[in-house]
Each structure stands twice: as structure tokens, then as C-alpha cells.
Scaffold this motif. Structure first.
Motif, PDB file in Angstrom:
ATOM      1  N   ASP A 267      42.030  39.235  42.869  1.00  0.00           N
ATOM      2  CA  ASP A 267      40.964  40.049  43.648  1.00  0.00           C
ATOM      3  C   ASP A 267      40.160  40.845  42.504  1.00  0.00           C
ATOM      4  O   ASP A 267      39.318  41.476  42.888  1.00  0.00           O
ATOM      5  N   CYS A 268      41.171  41.292  41.423  1.00  0.00           N
ATOM      6  CA  CYS A 268      40.433  42.159  40.502  1.00  0.00           C
ATOM      7  C   CYS A 268      40.865  41.506  38.791  1.00  0.00           C
ATOM      8  O   CYS A 268      42.023  41.072  38.690  1.00  0.00           O
ATOM      9  N   ALA A 269      39.917  41.391  38.176  1.00  0.00           N
ATOM     10  CA  ALA A 269      39.919  40.890  36.743  1.00  0.00           C
ATOM     11  C   ALA A 269      39.819  41.975  35.689  1.00  0.00           C
ATOM     12  O   ALA A 269      38.714  42.811  35.856  1.00  0.00           O
ATOM     13  N   VAL A 270      40.830  42.189  34.832  1.00  0.00           N
ATOM     14  CA  VAL A 270      40.535  43.298  34.016  1.00  0.00           C
ATOM     15  C   VAL A 270      40.527  42.841  32.348  1.00  0.00           C
ATOM     16  O   VAL A 270      41.572  41.934  32.143  1.00  0.00           O
TER      17      VAL A 270
ATOM     18  N   LEU B  77      31.942  38.269  32.848  1.00  0.00           N
ATOM     19  CA  LEU B  77      32.361  39.254  33.557  1.00  0.00           C
ATOM     20  C   LEU B  77      31.486  39.445  34.888  1.00  0.00           C
ATOM     21  O   LEU B  77      31.637  39.518  36.108  1.00  0.00           O
ATOM     22  N   ARG B  78      30.167  39.540  34.493  1.00  0.00           N
ATOM     23  CA  ARG B  78      29.114  39.465  35.638  1.00  0.00           C
ATOM     24  C   ARG B  78      28.887  38.583  36.295  1.00  0.00           C
ATOM     25  O   ARG B  78      28.762  38.773  37.731  1.00  0.00           O
TER      26      ARG B  78
ATOM     27  N   LYS C  62      32.008  37.824  43.682  1.00  0.00           N
ATOM     28  CA  LYS C  62      32.453  39.119  44.432  1.00  0.00           C
ATOM     29  C   LYS C  62      33.794  39.824  44.250  1.00  0.00           C
ATOM     30  O   LYS C  62      34.200  40.188  44.976  1.00  0.00           O
ATOM     31  N   LYS C  63      34.131  39.722  43.058  1.00  0.00           N
ATOM     32  CA  LYS C  63      35.546  40.016  42.536  1.00  0.00           C
ATOM     33  C   LYS C  63      35.276  41.490  41.963  1.00  0.00           C
ATOM     34  O   LYS C  63      34.267  41.658  41.209  1.00  0.00           O
ATOM     35  N   GLU C  64      36.420  42.149  41.941  1.00  0.00           N
ATOM     36  CA  GLU C  64      36.286  43.404  41.171  1.00  0.00           C
ATOM     37  C   GLU C  64      36.539  43.227  39.838  1.00  0.00           C
ATOM     38  O   GLU C  64      37.494  42.425  39.442  1.00  0.00           O
TER      39      GLU C  64
ATOM     40  N   HIS D 116      33.093  47.121  37.186  1.00  0.00           N
ATOM     41  CA  HIS D 116      33.049  48.260  38.390  1.00  0.00           C
ATOM     42  C   HIS D 116      33.646  49.433  37.604  1.00  0.00           C
ATOM     43  O   HIS D 116      33.152  50.542  38.349  1.00  0.00           O
ATOM     44  N   PHE D 117      34.633  49.363  37.095  1.00  0.00           N
ATOM     45  CA  PHE D 117      35.215  50.436  36.376  1.00  0.00           C
ATOM     46  C   PHE D 117      35.654  50.192  34.976  1.00  0.00           C
ATOM     47  O   PHE D 117      35.641  49.062  34.416  1.00  0.00           O
ATOM     48  N   GLN D 118      35.628  51.259  34.011  1.00  0.00           N
ATOM     49  CA  GLN D 118      35.905  51.260  32.701  1.00  0.00           C
ATOM     50  C   GLN D 118      36.833  52.371  32.353  1.00  0.00           C
ATOM     51  O   GLN D 118      36.794  53.493  32.974  1.00  0.00           O
ATOM     52  N   LYS D 119      37.814  52.079  31.423  1.00  0.00           N
ATOM     53  CA  LYS D 119      38.700  53.065  30.902  1.00  0.00           C
ATOM     54  C   LYS D 119      38.847  52.852  29.208  1.00  0.00           C
ATOM     55  O   LYS D 119      38.373  51.580  28.673  1.00  0.00           O
ATOM     56  N   ARG D 120      39.130  53.827  28.717  1.00  0.00           N
ATOM     57  CA  ARG D 120      39.069  53.706  27.004  1.00  0.00           C
ATOM     58  C   ARG D 120      40.766  53.856  26.664  1.00  0.00           C
ATOM     59  O   ARG D 120      41.260  55.015  27.315  1.00  0.00           O
ATOM     60  N   ILE D 121      41.157  53.253  25.967  1.00  0.00           N
ATOM     61  CA  ILE D 121      42.609  53.339  25.033  1.00  0.00           C
ATOM     62  C   ILE D 121      42.660  54.598  24.268  1.00  0.00           C
ATOM     63  O   ILE D 121      41.974  54.482  23.288  1.00  0.00           O
TER      64      ILE D 121
END
Length: 219
Positions: free
Chosen positions: A135-138, A150-151, A158-160, A179-184
Motif C-alpha cells: 500500500d506504501c513504498a518508502v 516514485l512518481r 495510486k500508492k502512497e 506524499h511524505f518526507q522525513k530526514r535522518i
């Protein structure tokens, strides 16, 4: 709960880790830290890398990589997908270092350069081929070469899509493709280390001594 697969660009992550004392990184802990366990069921972690080549009499990098690969093999839902290193010839102007800067000469020289190949293609292929499974690929990387798959997953399937960047900032092109981003952060890296001693079905083994030395100097 979203079925989630993590795709890790091994060398993109490693080049960040080289600037820290925290190279003995548990990829499962890292993934779980950044993804809310109430929202994400991490069904698989895919780690993309290549086996380093021996380019001199010093094979310490090969030994450290082999130990690290052995450590991440202990993560039950992790698989390793290998690209390869290839040598190519690079021609450019010979330089020398003087007064704090590099100065070009008029002399052309050709040198051999090892480059990691195939991982970008492998990551893109897996992200698209796996789309029916998650459902979601990171993606753990800040490589803009991966913006297109990714796009595609975001807009066509239509996956997250999420991006966890090893670098201080998430590149704008990857922001647009997710859809969302984080930084290490270094603080998180410190919290997500393997224990010094790890056990697998072959027995006990330890963090590479040089990595432990660097980490101990920090603490």
C-alpha cells in the motif's frame, strides 16, 4: 494498517554514514523509527548495494562490508539485491594542490575509476514490480534519478509514497514525487545501532573494530 515495503539505496545511505560515527546501523530499527507502527506494517526491507572491489593490497573495506552484510542478514524480512562495481577510464586535466586549492595543468591524464552500477535500475524495477504487494513504498535515498518510478507509483498505481533522506534536506524533485518526507538525524542513527555483538546461525561476530573505535571516540 498499510502494507509497506522499504527500498534502501545502500551507497547513498552509506555516504551519509561515513560522515558519522554510526555505521553499524540496524536498518530495521531505522525503518521502524520513522514509520508509525500503528499505520505501517513493514512487510519487507530491500537493500540495494554492490560488493566493493579490491583495488590495492588493503582489503579492509571488503572485510567491513562483508561483516555488515552478515549483520543485516539477521533481519528476518530483509533481502539484499546486488548491483556491481565496474571500472571505466576517465580522462581529464592533471591537477596539483597548491596554497589550499587545486590548480589545473595542460597535461591530459587517464585514470581508472570504479563506479557502482545497476542499483538505481534495480530499485526502480523493484518499486514498480512490487506495486501489487504494498500500500506504501518508502525510499531511503536522496537520489533524484529515482523520482520517475516514485512518481509513476504515486500517479499511476495510486500508492502512497514516502522518502526518507539520508541528507539534511529532501531534494525538491523527490518531494514532488512523494506524499511524505522525513530526514535522518544523527540522534536517530545513534539510537538505531546494532549491539556490538551480533549472532546468526554461524555464531557470534562483532562490529568492525575501526567502526567501533570511531563510535567510542564520539562517546
Amino acid at each position: 494498517m498499510k502494507k509497506t515495503i522499504i527500498y534502501i539505496d545502500g551507497f547513498n545511505l552509506y555516504y551519509r554514514l561515513k560522515d558519522t560515527p554510526y555505521r553499524w546501523l540496524n536498518l530495521q530499527k531505522l525503518s521502524e523509527f520513522y514509520l508509525n507502527p500503528k499505520q505501517h506494517n513493514i512487510i519487507q526491507i530491500k537493500y540495494f548495494t554492490a560488493l566493493v572491489k579490491r583495488v590495492s593490497d588493503n582489503n579492509s573495506n571488503i572485510i567491513k562490508q562483508n561483516i555488515y552484510l552478515r549483520a543485516i542478514h539477521t533481519i528476518s524480512n530483509l533481502s539484499i539485491i546486488f548491483g556491481q562495481f565496474k571500472k571505466r577510464q576517465v580522462t581529464g586535466l592533471k591537477c596539483h594542490f597548491e596554497n589550499g586549492r587545486f590548480i589545473e595543468s595542460d597535461e591530459l591524464v587517464t585514470v581508472s575509476k570504479w563506479e557502482e552500477k545497476e542499483s538505481d535500475v534495480n530499485i526502480a524495477t523493484h518499486i514498480i514490480a512490487d506495486a501489487s504487494q504494498y500500500d506504501c513504498a518508502v525510499l531511503i535515498s536522496n537520489d533524484t534519478d529515482l523520482k520517475t518510478p516514485l512518481r509513476y507509483v504515486k500517479e499511476v498505481f495510486k500508492k502512497e509514497v514516502g522518502v526518507i533522506s539520508p541528507r539534511r534536506n529532501v531534494h525538491i524533485e523527490l518531494k514532488d514525487a512523494s506524499h511524505f518526507q522525513k530526514r535522518i538525524s544523527n540522534k536517530v542513527l545513534e539510537q538505531c545501532q546494532f549491539p556490538e555483538k551480533v549472532r546468526d546461525d554461524k555464531g557470534e561476530f562483532f562490529c568492525p573494530p575501526k567502526w567501533k573505535q570511531i563510535r567510542d571516540q564520539k562517546t
